[in-house]
Design a protein around this motif. Structure first.
Motif, PDB file in Angstrom:
ATOM      1  N   VAL A   1     -33.757 -53.351 -17.830  1.00 58.60           N
ATOM      2  CA  VAL A   1     -32.659 -53.426 -16.855  1.00 58.60           C
ATOM      3  C   VAL A   1     -31.281 -53.298 -17.495  1.00 58.60           C
ATOM      4  N   MET A   2     -31.029 -54.013 -18.582  1.00 57.32           N
ATOM      5  CA  MET A   2     -29.673 -54.097 -19.124  1.00 57.32           C
ATOM      6  C   MET A   2     -29.110 -52.763 -19.616  1.00 57.32           C
ATOM      7  N   PRO A   3     -29.856 -51.935 -20.347  1.00 56.55           N
ATOM      8  CA  PRO A   3     -29.273 -50.674 -20.818  1.00 56.55           C
ATOM      9  C   PRO A   3     -28.770 -49.771 -19.698  1.00 56.55           C
ATOM     10  N   CYS A   4     -29.538 -49.656 -18.599  1.00 53.31           N
ATOM     11  CA  CYS A   4     -29.108 -48.779 -17.513  1.00 53.31           C
ATOM     12  C   CYS A   4     -27.927 -49.369 -16.745  1.00 53.31           C
ATOM     13  N   LEU A   5     -27.899 -50.701 -16.555  1.00 50.88           N
ATOM     14  CA  LEU A   5     -26.754 -51.323 -15.889  1.00 50.88           C
ATOM     15  C   LEU A   5     -25.482 -51.164 -16.715  1.00 50.88           C
ATOM     16  N   CYS A   6     -25.603 -51.371 -18.021  1.00 53.04           N
ATOM     17  CA  CYS A   6     -24.442 -51.204 -18.895  1.00 53.04           C
ATOM     18  C   CYS A   6     -24.009 -49.743 -18.942  1.00 53.04           C
ATOM     19  N   LEU A   7     -24.966 -48.837 -18.829  1.00 49.02           N
ATOM     20  CA  LEU A   7     -24.625 -47.411 -18.822  1.00 49.02           C
ATOM     21  C   LEU A   7     -23.833 -47.063 -17.580  1.00 49.02           C
ATOM     22  N   LEU A   8     -24.184 -47.649 -16.424  1.00 54.73           N
ATOM     23  CA  LEU A   8     -23.433 -47.409 -15.191  1.00 54.73           C
ATOM     24  C   LEU A   8     -22.032 -48.007 -15.262  1.00 54.73           C
ATOM     25  N   LYS A   9     -21.881 -49.109 -15.993  1.00 58.69           N
ATOM     26  CA  LYS A   9     -20.581 -49.770 -16.136  1.00 58.69           C
ATOM     27  C   LYS A   9     -19.770 -49.219 -17.301  1.00 58.69           C
ATOM     28  N   GLY A  10     -20.349 -48.315 -18.091  1.00 60.62           N
ATOM     29  CA  GLY A  10     -19.636 -47.743 -19.229  1.00 60.62           C
ATOM     30  C   GLY A  10     -19.585 -48.658 -20.429  1.00 60.62           C
ATOM     31  N   ILE A  11     -20.573 -49.569 -20.541  1.00 60.74           N
ATOM     32  CA  ILE A  11     -20.625 -50.509 -21.669  1.00 60.74           C
ATOM     33  C   ILE A  11     -21.655 -50.017 -22.677  1.00 60.74           C
ATOM     34  N   SER A  12     -21.259 -49.849 -23.920  1.00 55.97           N
ATOM     35  CA  SER A  12     -22.152 -49.374 -24.973  1.00 55.97           C
ATOM     36  C   SER A  12     -22.864 -50.546 -25.644  1.00 55.97           C
ATOM     37  N   LEU A  13     -24.175 -50.431 -25.759  1.00 58.02           N
ATOM     38  CA  LEU A  13     -24.978 -51.488 -26.379  1.00 58.02           C
ATOM     39  C   LEU A  13     -25.394 -51.154 -27.806  1.00 58.02           C
ATOM     40  N   PHE A  14     -25.371 -49.880 -28.163  1.00 64.26           N
ATOM     41  CA  PHE A  14     -25.830 -49.452 -29.477  1.00 64.26           C
ATOM     42  C   PHE A  14     -24.693 -48.780 -30.238  1.00 64.26           C
ATOM     43  N   PRO A  15     -24.792 -48.690 -31.552  1.00 62.61           N
ATOM     44  CA  PRO A  15     -23.765 -47.997 -32.337  1.00 62.61           C
ATOM     45  C   PRO A  15     -23.686 -46.516 -31.961  1.00 62.61           C
ATOM     46  N   LYS A  16     -22.572 -45.901 -32.283  1.00 65.39           N
ATOM     47  CA  LYS A  16     -22.419 -44.470 -32.040  1.00 65.39           C
ATOM     48  C   LYS A  16     -23.420 -43.687 -32.890  1.00 65.39           C
ATOM     49  N   ILE A  17     -23.773 -42.517 -32.401  1.00 64.63           N
ATOM     50  CA  ILE A  17     -24.746 -41.706 -33.115  1.00 64.63           C
ATOM     51  C   ILE A  17     -24.243 -41.311 -34.498  1.00 64.63           C
ATOM     52  N   SER A  18     -22.935 -41.137 -34.615  1.00 67.93           N
ATOM     53  CA  SER A  18     -22.363 -40.753 -35.912  1.00 67.93           C
ATOM     54  C   SER A  18     -22.255 -41.922 -36.878  1.00 67.93           C
ATOM     55  N   SER A  19     -22.461 -43.157 -36.397  1.00 66.20           N
ATOM     56  CA  SER A  19     -22.338 -44.339 -37.247  1.00 66.20           C
ATOM     57  C   SER A  19     -23.605 -44.543 -38.070  1.00 66.20           C
ATOM     58  N   PRO A  20     -23.475 -44.946 -39.326  1.00 66.30           N
ATOM     59  CA  PRO A  20     -24.677 -45.209 -40.145  1.00 66.30           C
ATOM     60  C   PRO A  20     -25.496 -46.393 -39.626  1.00 66.30           C
ATOM     61  N   TRP A  21     -24.884 -47.261 -38.779  1.00 66.96           N
ATOM     62  CA  TRP A  21     -25.615 -48.412 -38.244  1.00 66.96           C
ATOM     63  C   TRP A  21     -26.642 -48.025 -37.181  1.00 66.96           C
ATOM     64  N   VAL A  22     -26.620 -46.728 -36.800  1.00 70.37           N
ATOM     65  CA  VAL A  22     -27.601 -46.289 -35.825  1.00 70.37           C
ATOM     66  C   VAL A  22     -28.977 -46.133 -36.458  1.00 70.37           C
ATOM     67  N   PHE A  23     -29.040 -45.971 -37.779  1.00 67.17           N
ATOM     68  CA  PHE A  23     -30.318 -45.732 -38.452  1.00 67.17           C
ATOM     69  C   PHE A  23     -31.281 -46.912 -38.347  1.00 67.17           C
ATOM     70  N   PRO A  24     -30.854 -48.176 -38.469  1.00 64.77           N
ATOM     71  CA  PRO A  24     -31.810 -49.282 -38.295  1.00 64.77           C
ATOM     72  C   PRO A  24     -32.472 -49.281 -36.912  1.00 64.77           C
ATOM     73  N   PHE A  25     -31.675 -48.993 -35.854  1.00 61.54           N
ATOM     74  CA  PHE A  25     -32.243 -48.951 -34.500  1.00 61.54           C
ATOM     75  C   PHE A  25     -33.235 -47.807 -34.369  1.00 61.54           C
TER      76      PHE A  25
END
Length: 523
Positions: free
Chosen positions: A354-378
């Motif tokens: 539920v939370m990812p899609c609700l935050c997506l509708l509200k424009g809230i980012s839950l994960f690091p940007k794709i260009s960020s190195p912190w995206v690799f652990p996820f």
């Protein structure tokens, strides 16, 4: 060689003839909706039902159909036949019959009076023996000179003969049964799964294991009663009466434990806490085969009952962590907990859905940007976990599409059946609901069976569980549409939107894909 083939063919013809005769008798009984008159005349146990007004209010009906002590009880080849008993225990509206557990306990008591065999086999009504050596395998474990006397029960793999190639409803529990349960043998043994299980009568009747306990199988004599069959029929009826268990330990310390939807799990735990061990047996040819649910609603209802019962056990005085303290190893106590807490797992799953899609509708980012190195652990955790799950499934003999169906049912169960199980358990604890044993449907119409064989999802009757599944699927679909709207309308910022919400969009896309009809994935 030719003589052998000729005799073999004759035996096949005779066996087929006997099967066809049995099939005709069954079909005639179903068509008439009663036992045919000529069969009723042969067995007085059937005739007694003529005086019964309701199947929920009747006396004990017991008849020894074949008396194994009778020298005339032989098959067509002259081999002695085992004792066969028909029993319908007494049921009265004012007395709780305790469902399957009560029936099992009545059978245990009656059989102890008539035959008193040291080993008891328990199978469900929709299961049949598929391996003639299953008894031999079990006895080899019970009679082992070093460890056999410690074993209380031998649990066979729960298999089904109506599974489709790609297991549309993931009913086989392939990884659980072929990998996880085998590991429990080293820490005390698997839990009792309710069917396809060989029990030591003494352990099932409440006996505690003693260190010097030893069975001399050479001295185990025939302990059948010396009385006549008619005398046994009359004297054994009291053992299956409604009042026999009053002021006794039956259902508490003896036999199957009452008060739980998963009486098998709690009974196995109680036996292990008395010092006994169990063994898991999975021969190359399945020992017993049953029937798996063939509609989505049947599957969800079955899972709801299981998870409701498991959580009920965890929240009761029989909680493995507390009840098993200093009785069974810590590893075994912890091994029970993941299954007991499957229902509670629905909260974490619902949050992820539920939370990812609700935050997506509200424009809230839950994960690091794709260009960020912190995206690799996820990305690493998500990819490795799914890859490991797929490898396990394929190693256990499954198919890729079967794994996809398994992932779909994983989501369906945890967002609907498990949620309802958690909610109902809470209501029971608060006193707003009572124990309700829902029997899984064993018979299906031809149309539903045809769709099942074609691996098409059958919804069947309407259910609030489907409302949850549809709502979650639409919610994630709206989240994807909302993200696409931003990309299309804000042309200058489309790359920023994808970079910022890429992982959330991907997660929503996966959740929507899982809910797509299976017809889109037909080969």
């Amino acid at each position: 060689m030719f003589v052998f083939i000729y005799i073999y063919n004759i035996l096949l013809i005779l066996m087929q003839k006997l099967y066809e005769e049995m099939k005709m008798r069954i079909e005639a009984t179903i068509k008439l909706k009663r036992i045919p008159d000529h069969i009723r005349k042969q067995h007085k146990g059937f005739r007694e039902w003529d005086f019964v007004l309701s199947k929920h209010d009747h006396q004990t009906i017991l008849q020894i159909l074949i008396d194994g002590r009778d020298s005339n009880a032989v098959d067509i080849e002259g081999n002695p036949l085992p004792t066969l008993v028909y029993l319908a225990r007494e049921k009265r509206p004012q007395h709780h019959h305790h469902f399957k557990a009560g029936s099992m306990n009545a059978l245990i008591r009656v059989s102890s009076r008539i035959s008193n065999g040291p080993i008891i086999l328990n199978v469900d009504c929709d299961m049949y023996a598929n391996n003639s050596k299953a008894i031999k395998y079990s006895l080899c474990l019970f009679m082992d000179e070093k460890k056999g006397d410690e074993i209380a029960y031998v649990q066979f793999l729960q298999s089904f003969d109506n599974l489709t190639k790609n297991e549309i409803y993931a009913s086989s529990f392939r990884v659980l049964q072929q990998l996880e349960l085998h590991g429990l043998d080293a820490i005390g043994g698997p839990c009792y799964n309710g069917s396809g299980c060989f029990h030591r009568r003494e352990a099932l009747c409440g006996k505690k294991y003693e260190k010097n306990y030893k069975v001399d199988w050479k001295k185990v004599s025939d302990t059948k009663a010396d009385e006549s069959a008619s005398y046994l029929e009359e004297t054994c009826k009291v053992l299956a009466s409604c009042t026999f268990e009053h002021n006794t330990t039956w259902g508490k310390e003896m036999g199957l434990i009452y008060g739980f939807l998963v009486e098998d799990i709690i009974t196995g735990l109680n036996i292990q806490c008395k010092g006994w061990k169990s063994m898991y047996l999975s021969p190359e040819r399945d020992g017993f085969l049953g029937v798996a649910p063939i509609t989505l609603l049947q599957t969800l209802v079955q899972h709801k009952r299981w998870m409701d019962g498991h959580l009920q056990v965890f929240l009761s005085r029989y909680c493995p962590l507390l009840y098993g303290y200093k009785k069974i190893p810590l590893k075994l106590r912890l091994a029970y907990c993941p299954y007991n807490l499957w229902a509670a797992n629905c909260l974490a799953t619902l949050y992820i859905v539920v939370m990812p899609c609700l935050c997506l509708l509200k424009g809230i980012s839950l994960f690091p940007k794709i260009s960020s190195p912190w995206v690799f652990p996820f990305a690493y955790v998500a990819f490795v976990h799914r890859a490991y799950s797929l490898n396990e499934f394929l190693w256990c003999g499954g198919t890729f599409r079967g794994w996809c169906n398994d992932q779909r049912m994983w989501l369906f169960n945890r967002t609907s059946a498990y949620f309802f199980a958690l909610f109902e358990t809470i209501l029971k604890l608060l006193g707003y609901s009572r124990l309700n044993f829902v029997v899984t449907v064993k018979v299906a119409d031809k149309e539903a069976l045809k769709r099942y064989d074609g691996e098409l999802i059958e919804f069947g009757a309407t259910s609030p569980m489907f409302d949850i599944l549809a709502t979650l699927a639409m919610l994630n679909l709206f989240g994807i549409f909302g993200a696409l709207k931003k990309v299309i309308l804000d042309v200058d910022e489309d790359l920023q939107v994808l970079e910022k919400f890429g992982l959330q969009i991907l997660l929503c896309f996966v959740l929507v894909t899982i809910n797509l009809p299976s017809t889109l994935f037909q080969e």
